[in-house]
Design an enzyme around this catalytic site. Structure first.
Site, mmCIF file in Angstrom:
data_model
loop_
_atom_site.group_PDB
_atom_site.id
_atom_site.type_symbol
_atom_site.label_atom_id
_atom_site.label_comp_id
_atom_site.label_asym_id
_atom_site.label_seq_id
_atom_site.Cartn_x
_atom_site.Cartn_y
_atom_site.Cartn_z
ATOM 1 N N ASP A 128 -40.208 -19.623 15.780
ATOM 2 C CA ASP A 128 -40.819 -18.471 15.107
ATOM 3 C C ASP A 128 -40.955 -17.291 16.062
ATOM 4 O O ASP A 128 -40.693 -16.141 15.702
ATOM 5 C CB ASP A 128 -42.187 -18.837 14.540
ATOM 6 C CG ASP A 128 -42.103 -19.756 13.337
ATOM 7 O OD1 ASP A 128 -40.985 -20.028 12.848
ATOM 8 O OD2 ASP A 128 -43.182 -20.221 12.885
ATOM 9 N N ASP B 194 -25.902 -13.972 13.230
ATOM 10 C CA ASP B 194 -26.267 -15.383 13.084
ATOM 11 C C ASP B 194 -26.615 -15.892 14.479
ATOM 12 O O ASP B 194 -25.794 -15.821 15.386
ATOM 13 C CB ASP B 194 -25.090 -16.167 12.497
ATOM 14 C CG ASP B 194 -25.405 -17.640 12.309
ATOM 15 O OD1 ASP B 194 -26.596 -17.993 12.206
ATOM 16 O OD2 ASP B 194 -24.455 -18.430 12.275
ATOM 17 N N ASP C 95 -31.948 -18.222 10.396
ATOM 18 C CA ASP C 95 -31.662 -17.500 11.637
ATOM 19 C C ASP C 95 -30.603 -16.423 11.417
ATOM 20 O O ASP C 95 -29.874 -16.060 12.333
ATOM 21 C CB ASP C 95 -31.224 -18.477 12.730
ATOM 22 C CG ASP C 95 -29.925 -19.204 12.383
ATOM 23 O OD1 ASP C 95 -29.459 -19.097 11.227
ATOM 24 O OD2 ASP C 95 -29.379 -19.877 13.271
ATOM 25 N N ASN D 212 -35.603 -24.787 18.022
ATOM 26 C CA ASN D 212 -36.578 -25.482 17.189
ATOM 27 C C ASN D 212 -36.695 -26.952 17.576
ATOM 28 O O ASN D 212 -37.799 -27.497 17.682
ATOM 29 C CB ASN D 212 -36.206 -25.389 15.705
ATOM 30 C CG ASN D 212 -36.747 -24.150 15.039
ATOM 31 O OD1 ASN D 212 -37.670 -23.515 15.521
ATOM 32 N ND2 ASN D 212 -36.149 -23.791 13.934
#
Length: 163
Positions: A74, A57, A100, A65
């Site tokens: 991305d 994770d 993620d 982001n």
């Protein structure tokens, strides 16, 4: 001959569509549906083999982001996917389960030490700096949760898929 070309094209198109349904379009890794398919086809054949499940994770990913935009996010996901793919063995299975989170199925694990060695390699690959208009290293910590070995690949993966 035209008919056979058409039929071959239709079959190929259906296979491409199926493959796309099992792959994450951003990273090219298998997705959760692909994992379920792989489990049905492959893991069942390896019932007696011990396995480790590594769940990664990307802690702090949302910050990437938020501060740098979705394109940066991305790019980071693609970089992590590439690193994971290069880190594992050929028979291991790398999946982006969503957002993620990534999952690696490590088959043929001789003992817990083997799983721990792989976990350390994964941790090193994911937590090293990723360049993107500067460095994002501080945002790329990860949590690694290798499941203990001793269970078969089928049992270990079935427990994870049941979540």
């Amino acid at each position: 001959l035209r008919h056979s070309d058409t039929v071959r094209g239709e079959i190929g198109g259906r296979l491409d569509t199926q493959l796309l349904a099992w792959r994450d379009p951003l990273t090219g890794l298998w997705n959760r549906r692909g994992l379920e398919r792989w489990y049905a086809d492959t893991a069942q054949q390896r019932l007696g083999q011990p396995a480790a499940i590594h769940v990664i994770d990307l802690v702090g990913f949302q910050t990437v982001n938020d501060l740098m935009g979705h394109q940066a996010g991305d790019d980071v996901l693609c970089a992590v996917a590439g690193r994971l793919t290069r880190t594992v063995r050929t028979d291991d299975f790398v999946v982006r389960t969503g957002g993620d989170e990534f999952l690696i199925v490590q088959l043929d694990v001789a003992n817990e030490h083997d799983a721990q060695i792989m976990a350390e390699r994964i941790d090193e690959a994911v937590s090293s700096t990723i360049d993107y208009v500067g460095r994002i290293a501080g945002a790329m910590n990860n949590e690694l949760n290798p499941q203990p070995t001793g269970k078969s690949a089928s049992e270990t993966l079935a427990a994870w898929l049941a979540k």
